[in-house]
Design an enzyme around this catalytic site. Structure first.
Site, PDB file in Angstrom:
ATOM      1  N   TYR A  77     -12.768  14.964  -0.673  1.00  0.00           N
ATOM      2  CA  TYR A  77     -13.618  14.317  -1.321  1.00  0.00           C
ATOM      3  C   TYR A  77     -14.740  14.819  -1.780  1.00  0.00           C
ATOM      4  O   TYR A  77     -15.326  14.886  -2.905  1.00  0.00           O
ATOM      5  CB  TYR A  77     -13.810  12.836  -0.842  1.00  0.00           C
ATOM      6  CG  TYR A  77     -12.758  11.938  -0.474  1.00  0.00           C
ATOM      7  CD1 TYR A  77     -12.709  10.684  -1.366  1.00  0.00           C
ATOM      8  CD2 TYR A  77     -11.724  11.810   0.077  1.00  0.00           C
ATOM      9  CE1 TYR A  77     -11.797   9.711  -1.290  1.00  0.00           C
ATOM     10  CE2 TYR A  77     -10.398  10.776   0.237  1.00  0.00           C
ATOM     11  CZ  TYR A  77     -10.689   9.965  -0.365  1.00  0.00           C
ATOM     12  OH  TYR A  77      -9.696   8.933  -0.404  1.00  0.00           O
TER      13      TYR A  77
ATOM     14  N   HIS B 182     -15.674   4.259  -7.878  1.00  0.00           N
ATOM     15  CA  HIS B 182     -14.755   5.203  -7.699  1.00  0.00           C
ATOM     16  C   HIS B 182     -13.406   4.848  -7.940  1.00  0.00           C
ATOM     17  O   HIS B 182     -12.624   5.786  -8.460  1.00  0.00           O
ATOM     18  CB  HIS B 182     -14.548   5.421  -5.934  1.00  0.00           C
ATOM     19  CG  HIS B 182     -13.863   6.353  -5.431  1.00  0.00           C
ATOM     20  ND1 HIS B 182     -14.389   7.539  -5.209  1.00  0.00           N
ATOM     21  CD2 HIS B 182     -12.528   6.425  -5.239  1.00  0.00           C
ATOM     22  CE1 HIS B 182     -13.467   8.289  -4.764  1.00  0.00           C
ATOM     23  NE2 HIS B 182     -12.417   7.862  -4.717  1.00  0.00           N
ATOM     24  N   GLU B 183     -12.996   3.532  -7.941  1.00  0.00           N
ATOM     25  CA  GLU B 183     -11.485   3.300  -8.387  1.00  0.00           C
ATOM     26  C   GLU B 183     -11.355   3.508  -9.797  1.00  0.00           C
ATOM     27  O   GLU B 183     -10.271   3.674 -10.272  1.00  0.00           O
ATOM     28  CB  GLU B 183     -11.165   1.733  -7.964  1.00  0.00           C
ATOM     29  CG  GLU B 183     -11.414   1.583  -6.272  1.00  0.00           C
ATOM     30  CD  GLU B 183     -10.702   2.501  -5.662  1.00  0.00           C
ATOM     31  OE1 GLU B 183      -9.650   2.965  -5.904  1.00  0.00           O
ATOM     32  OE2 GLU B 183     -11.438   2.719  -4.467  1.00  0.00           O
TER      33      GLU B 183
ATOM     34  N   ARG C 230      -9.661  -2.997   7.648  1.00  0.00           N
ATOM     35  CA  ARG C 230     -10.003  -1.694   7.111  1.00  0.00           C
ATOM     36  C   ARG C 230     -10.244  -0.482   8.099  1.00  0.00           C
ATOM     37  O   ARG C 230     -11.410  -0.349   8.749  1.00  0.00           O
ATOM     38  CB  ARG C 230     -11.235  -1.769   6.145  1.00  0.00           C
ATOM     39  CG  ARG C 230     -11.613  -0.759   5.192  1.00  0.00           C
ATOM     40  CD  ARG C 230     -12.893  -1.089   4.476  1.00  0.00           C
ATOM     41  NE  ARG C 230     -13.377  -0.185   3.730  1.00  0.00           N
ATOM     42  CZ  ARG C 230     -14.348   0.086   3.204  1.00  0.00           C
ATOM     43  NH1 ARG C 230     -15.193  -1.087   3.010  1.00  0.00           N
ATOM     44  NH2 ARG C 230     -14.888   0.996   2.562  1.00  0.00           N
TER      45      ARG C 230
ATOM     46  N   GLY D 177     -10.829   0.706   1.537  1.00  0.00           N
ATOM     47  CA  GLY D 177     -11.822   0.155   0.880  1.00  0.00           C
ATOM     48  C   GLY D 177     -11.184  -0.223  -0.515  1.00  0.00           C
ATOM     49  O   GLY D 177     -11.513  -1.444  -1.152  1.00  0.00           O
ATOM     50  N   GLY D 178     -10.384   0.756  -1.158  1.00  0.00           N
ATOM     51  CA  GLY D 178      -9.830   0.202  -2.588  1.00  0.00           C
ATOM     52  C   GLY D 178      -8.582   1.164  -2.612  1.00  0.00           C
ATOM     53  O   GLY D 178      -8.558   2.167  -2.055  1.00  0.00           O
ATOM     54  N   MET D 179      -7.757   0.855  -3.645  1.00  0.00           N
ATOM     55  CA  MET D 179      -6.683   1.678  -3.933  1.00  0.00           C
ATOM     56  C   MET D 179      -6.355   1.466  -5.677  1.00  0.00           C
ATOM     57  O   MET D 179      -6.574   0.330  -6.168  1.00  0.00           O
ATOM     58  CB  MET D 179      -5.262   1.249  -3.312  1.00  0.00           C
ATOM     59  CG  MET D 179      -4.312   1.799  -3.657  1.00  0.00           C
ATOM     60  SD  MET D 179      -4.176   3.690  -3.389  1.00  0.00           S
ATOM     61  CE  MET D 179      -3.217   4.307  -4.504  1.00  0.00           C
ATOM     62  N   GLU D 180      -6.464   2.694  -6.076  1.00  0.00           N
ATOM     63  CA  GLU D 180      -6.746   2.703  -7.751  1.00  0.00           C
ATOM     64  C   GLU D 180      -5.231   2.300  -8.373  1.00  0.00           C
ATOM     65  O   GLU D 180      -4.850   3.041  -9.445  1.00  0.00           O
ATOM     66  CB  GLU D 180      -6.946   4.046  -8.064  1.00  0.00           C
ATOM     67  CG  GLU D 180      -6.137   4.993  -7.785  1.00  0.00           C
ATOM     68  CD  GLU D 180      -6.183   5.911  -6.469  1.00  0.00           C
ATOM     69  OE1 GLU D 180      -5.754   6.910  -6.222  1.00  0.00           O
ATOM     70  OE2 GLU D 180      -6.772   5.300  -5.433  1.00  0.00           O
ATOM     71  N   ASN D 181      -4.599   1.488  -8.073  1.00  0.00           N
ATOM     72  CA  ASN D 181      -3.413   1.102  -8.613  1.00  0.00           C
ATOM     73  C   ASN D 181      -3.779   0.786 -10.063  1.00  0.00           C
ATOM     74  O   ASN D 181      -4.512   0.062 -10.552  1.00  0.00           O
ATOM     75  CB  ASN D 181      -2.791  -0.003  -8.115  1.00  0.00           C
ATOM     76  CG  ASN D 181      -2.200   0.023  -6.619  1.00  0.00           C
ATOM     77  OD1 ASN D 181      -1.734   1.051  -6.131  1.00  0.00           O
ATOM     78  ND2 ASN D 181      -2.822  -0.788  -5.878  1.00  0.00           N
TER      79      ASN D 181
ATOM     80  N   GLN E 276       0.206   4.371  -1.384  1.00  0.00           N
ATOM     81  CA  GLN E 276      -0.207   5.850  -0.991  1.00  0.00           C
ATOM     82  C   GLN E 276      -0.243   6.132   0.484  1.00  0.00           C
ATOM     83  O   GLN E 276      -0.499   5.227   1.352  1.00  0.00           O
ATOM     84  CB  GLN E 276      -1.630   5.900  -1.598  1.00  0.00           C
ATOM     85  CG  GLN E 276      -1.914   7.487  -1.875  1.00  0.00           C
ATOM     86  CD  GLN E 276      -3.262   7.588  -2.685  1.00  0.00           C
ATOM     87  OE1 GLN E 276      -4.258   6.805  -2.301  1.00  0.00           O
ATOM     88  NE2 GLN E 276      -3.573   8.695  -3.214  1.00  0.00           N
TER      89      GLN E 276
ATOM     90  N   GLN F 168       0.734  -1.154  -0.075  1.00  0.00           N
ATOM     91  CA  GLN F 168      -0.027  -0.062   0.124  1.00  0.00           C
ATOM     92  C   GLN F 168       0.913   1.188   0.143  1.00  0.00           C
ATOM     93  O   GLN F 168       1.623   1.614   0.940  1.00  0.00           O
ATOM     94  CB  GLN F 168      -0.761   0.227   1.223  1.00  0.00           C
ATOM     95  CG  GLN F 168      -1.841   1.366   1.331  1.00  0.00           C
ATOM     96  CD  GLN F 168      -2.417   1.413   0.184  1.00  0.00           C
ATOM     97  OE1 GLN F 168      -3.085   0.856  -0.583  1.00  0.00           O
ATOM     98  NE2 GLN F 168      -2.528   2.890  -0.284  1.00  0.00           N
TER      99      GLN F 168
ATOM    100  N   ASP G  44      -0.553  11.244   5.313  1.00  0.00           N
ATOM    101  CA  ASP G  44      -1.653  10.129   5.463  1.00  0.00           C
ATOM    102  C   ASP G  44      -2.750  10.718   5.927  1.00  0.00           C
ATOM    103  O   ASP G  44      -3.730  10.154   5.781  1.00  0.00           O
ATOM    104  CB  ASP G  44      -1.102   8.993   6.443  1.00  0.00           C
ATOM    105  CG  ASP G  44      -0.133   8.204   5.890  1.00  0.00           C
ATOM    106  OD1 ASP G  44      -0.241   7.828   4.496  1.00  0.00           O
ATOM    107  OD2 ASP G  44       0.536   7.413   6.507  1.00  0.00           O
TER     108      ASP G  44
ATOM    109  N   HIS H  92     -10.670   6.974 -10.900  1.00  0.00           N
ATOM    110  CA  HIS H  92      -9.365   7.379 -10.774  1.00  0.00           C
ATOM    111  C   HIS H  92      -8.398   7.063 -12.091  1.00  0.00           C
ATOM    112  O   HIS H  92      -7.536   7.733 -12.277  1.00  0.00           O
ATOM    113  CB  HIS H  92      -8.595   6.439  -9.672  1.00  0.00           C
ATOM    114  CG  HIS H  92      -8.890   7.379  -8.072  1.00  0.00           C
ATOM    115  ND1 HIS H  92      -8.543   8.593  -8.057  1.00  0.00           N
ATOM    116  CD2 HIS H  92      -9.495   6.864  -7.393  1.00  0.00           C
ATOM    117  CE1 HIS H  92      -8.668   8.960  -6.752  1.00  0.00           C
ATOM    118  NE2 HIS H  92      -9.410   7.850  -6.040  1.00  0.00           N
TER     119      HIS H  92
ATOM    120  N   GLU I 212      -9.190  13.284  -5.527  1.00  0.00           N
ATOM    121  CA  GLU I 212     -10.482  12.544  -4.750  1.00  0.00           C
ATOM    122  C   GLU I 212     -11.756  13.563  -4.890  1.00  0.00           C
ATOM    123  O   GLU I 212     -12.828  12.999  -4.960  1.00  0.00           O
ATOM    124  CB  GLU I 212      -9.980  12.538  -3.270  1.00  0.00           C
ATOM    125  CG  GLU I 212      -8.940  11.726  -2.986  1.00  0.00           C
ATOM    126  CD  GLU I 212      -8.973  10.238  -3.420  1.00  0.00           C
ATOM    127  OE1 GLU I 212     -10.202   9.929  -3.844  1.00  0.00           O
ATOM    128  OE2 GLU I 212      -8.088   9.506  -3.433  1.00  0.00           O
TER     129      GLU I 212
ATOM    130  N   LYS J 266     -11.429   2.317   7.981  1.00  0.00           N
ATOM    131  CA  LYS J 266     -12.619   3.300   7.937  1.00  0.00           C
ATOM    132  C   LYS J 266     -13.816   2.565   8.857  1.00  0.00           C
ATOM    133  O   LYS J 266     -14.681   3.178   9.389  1.00  0.00           O
ATOM    134  CB  LYS J 266     -13.274   3.503   6.398  1.00  0.00           C
ATOM    135  CG  LYS J 266     -14.529   4.111   6.329  1.00  0.00           C
ATOM    136  CD  LYS J 266     -14.934   4.226   4.914  1.00  0.00           C
ATOM    137  CE  LYS J 266     -16.457   4.796   4.529  1.00  0.00           C
ATOM    138  NZ  LYS J 266     -17.323   3.734   5.348  1.00  0.00           N
TER     139      LYS J 266
END
Length: 664
Positions: free
Chosen positions: A420, A333-334, A594, A306-310, A179, A177, A412, A337, A356, A596
């Site tokens: 957002y 959302h991902e 997670r 929740g997700g990461m837009e790699n 970011q 991870q 972070d 991106h 975002e 959140k």
């Protein structure tokens, strides 16, 4: 990142489905300079210094990165070399400065005259936030430099899982991870989004695991213990990603599919079956998808976001796979991106809303196109209510979309609800003023103009002035734009979104709070996820134990598998002294990593002495399975706790059976 479920006809009493609103896995002045050339690795603006990196992009930038890495699951390390092809901007520069965190550097070399020669280097003492500055002496300004290194078992950007921590419980798992600034913990590099580069990689590992990267993964790849990758589009460092485990592939469409553990892959493919439709909708709005493939990697529950837009391989939490597609707009959302963030990128965390805010706006447009305006309206209301709550407790300096110079901000923590939701709100304001057709055309041109570049807020505003504001004069004022971007709070003239569905929810909630009778089943059985979240979000901060027991008996909140319900219900139970939820609360909080979903629970627990003791007990049990990012967050909450004695729970006389049950 944010998820937006669609309507479904009924809710089973013991399982409520929910909406996932992801905040933080994607993260959040400067003199204006000309934009970098399309696809170039140069920084967007030399004057806009990234305070979260030691890199000196005005002097030198990385054009290409070649990795040769070996994964060691036993040692929990990655070892190998990173080779940089450099573009020297300053012909008087004599040093290459890289970002690192907890890396052991064994050798640095520079290519000269066709051979590799040792270079002198200094690894500075570690800064708690930025890590250690690696300064390499390069008096000849070498075209290529190579660093040999090994990561720490505690690398902040990596998590190593034992087989017992996975779905299949047969093979170990590892994932990154990066970011915001965690790429430096597994690769020494210029760890700033202002610099974009291509990369290749050769990775060796134990032969029974599949290795993937944010690159050209082959759906037909076989497990061999040696893998090669290429990312031909230039990306910033925070989009570098790697994962390895018991992973198999199944397609969704010709260009999209799912990588997951064998026990999870069929469920994931069914859950995310609308992915291709989402891609097509976004292409119709904002131009072609430019990354060739769009695959999803389903990670273990310990994934902190929740997700990461790699790029080419979005990392997705399994907490959104609930069997009815109610949380699949996380993918919207991902995917968004791929235009806003990966294609056009913020130059530093100070401009995080460019990633975002744009993505949340585009996500909502995808949701509206695929699932309908009623759903997108409800999601806007939920997000904006949460934004108002967040802003109320934030310093004014961090309520602005673009963070002003001199404002200290941890990387972070750079992306709050402001980036957002205020960002998306600003773009909806522009859409309303200029008209959707005109604004869509503007956004499509914006993505084309700045494709594969990293930019600042000021560059966006300059482009908007030339291509939107001046094209339709007297539509917005400069004062309005300045207020949206640089002032705290939400402008009084911000467009409002109303949800007719929520009016019914509010009436039902108020009627229940004023009487012992729950809303009639014919009303609640038809509620969508968004309506249930609005119901929970709008309850008082505390209720009586009897009221919570009544809700629980009717709707089965305690023990729900749905994280969005859990993150609302369990803090309410803690605040209200509803100890009947404690066992399920502890199991959920220990199992899910997670942030959140679990941080609101920990935050509620530490407010009292018994709760703090319970939080420490849960954390001690859960810590081995938490990601380092999650661990740090929980540690901070526990360390900063100032608990009060536990209040006595409020009791009311028992209701009779008819009153305790939902009305028919």
């Amino acid at each position: 990142m944010r998820v937006s479920p669609f309507r479904f006809p009924q809710l089973a009493p013991l399982l409520l489905l929910s909406l996932s609103i992801f905040v933080a896995g994607c993260q959040r002045d400067a003199e204006t300079a000309p934009a970098a050339a399309a696809g170039g690795g140069a920084p967007a603006e030399v004057g806009d210094r990234d305070e979260h990196s030691y890199a000196e992009p005005a002097k030198v930038v990385t054009d290409d990165l070649a990795l040769d890495l070996a994964l060691d699951f036993d040692a929990r390390t990655i070892a190998g070399t990173a080779t940089y092809t450099l573009q020297w901007k300053d012909q008087t520069a004599t040093q290459l400065v890289l970002d690192t965190r907890d890396l052991t550097i064994s050798k640095v070399e520079g290519e000269a005259g066709g051979s590799w020669q040792p270079l002198q280097y200094t690894l500075a003492d570690a800064d708690a936030t930025l890590g250690s500055k690696l300064t390499i002496e390069t008096p000849e300004r070498n075209a290529r430099v190579r660093v040999t290194y090994v990561t720490s078992p505690e690398a902040s950007g990596l998590q190593w899982l034992t087989p017992e921590m996975t779905e299949g419980k047969q093979l170990p798992f590892m994932f990154s991870q990066s970011q915001q600034i965690h790429a430096r913990s597994w690769v020494p590099l210029q760890d700033t989004p202002a610099i974009r580069y291509t990369y290749t990689a050769r990775v060796t590992s134990r032969p029974d695991v599949m290795v993937l990267m944010s690159a050209d993964n082959d759906p037909a790849a076989q497990r061999t213990g040696e893998y090669t990758f290429s990312m031909p589009q230039k990306i910033p460092s925070y989009l570098m990603a790697i994962a390895a485990g018991d992973l198999v592939f199944k397609p969704i469409s010709g260009r999209a599919g799912v990588w997951a553990e064998p026990a999870m892959v069929d469920r994931a493919v069914a859950e995310f079956a609308d992915t291709e439709k989402m891609i097509e909708v976004t292409e119709q709005l904002y131009g072609p998808y430019r990354w060739e493939r769009y695959d999803l990697l389903i990670l273990p529950p310990s994934f902190p976001y929740g997700g990461m837009e790699n790029p080419r391989l979005s990392f997705i939490t399994p907490t959104v796979i609930v069997g009815d597609k109610s949380l699949v707009s996380l993918v919207a959302h991902e995917l968004a991106h791929s235009w806003s963030g990966n294609l056009v990128t913020f130059a530093s965390a100070k401009h995080g809303w460019l990633n975002e805010g744009f993505t949340s706006y585009v996500e909502n447009r995808i949701v509206e196109s695929v699932y309908g305006k009623d759903v997108s309206d409800m999601e806007y209301v939920i997000a904006r209510n949460a934004l108002r709550d967040s802003i109320a407790g934030m310093p004014e300096a961090t309520q602005a979309l673009a963070v002003k110079p001199g404002t200290e901000l941890d990387a972070d923590d750079a992306l709050s609800a402001v980036a957002y939701d205020k960002g998306a709100w600003f773009l909806q304001f522009l859409e309303q003023r200029f008209g959707r057709e005109n604004f869509d055309a503007f956004l499509r041109g914006y993505f084309d103009h700045f494709a594969f570049q990293s930019i600042t807020t000021e560059q966006f505003l300059d482009y908007a002035k030339a291509n939107l504001f001046d094209t339709y004069p007297d539509t917005v004022t400069d004062a309005e734009i300045q207020e949206w971007v640089y002032a705290p709070g939400i402008p009084s003239y911000a467009p409002q979104v109303m949800s007719r569905n929520f009016g019914i929810v509010d009436s039902a909630r108020l009627a229940w709070l004023g009487s012992p009778n729950l809303p009639p089943r014919q009303i609640t059985d038809a509620w969508s996820t968004q309506e249930w979240l609005h119901f929970l979000d709008s309850l008082p901060q505390t209720l009586t134990v009897e009221q919570l027991a009544q809700l629980d008996a009717a709707y089965g909140f305690t023990g729900t598998d749905n994280g969005e319900i859990a993150m609302r219900w369990y803090p309410l139970a803690v605040r209200s002294g509803y100890t009947q939820a404690n066992e399920a609360l502890a199991e959920f909080t220990a199992r899910v990593g997670r942030r959140k979903l679990i941080m609101p629970i920990y935050t509620a627990l530490v407010q009292t002495e018994p709760g703090l003791a319970m939080a420490k007990e849960i954390f001690a049990r859960a810590r081995p399975g938490y990601h380092p990012i999650t661990t740090a967050s929980v540690e901070a909450v526990i360390a900063g706790a100032t608990p009060a004695p536990a209040p006595a729970p409020t009791e009311v006389p028992p209701a009779d059976d008819a009153a305790a049950a939902p009305a028919n």
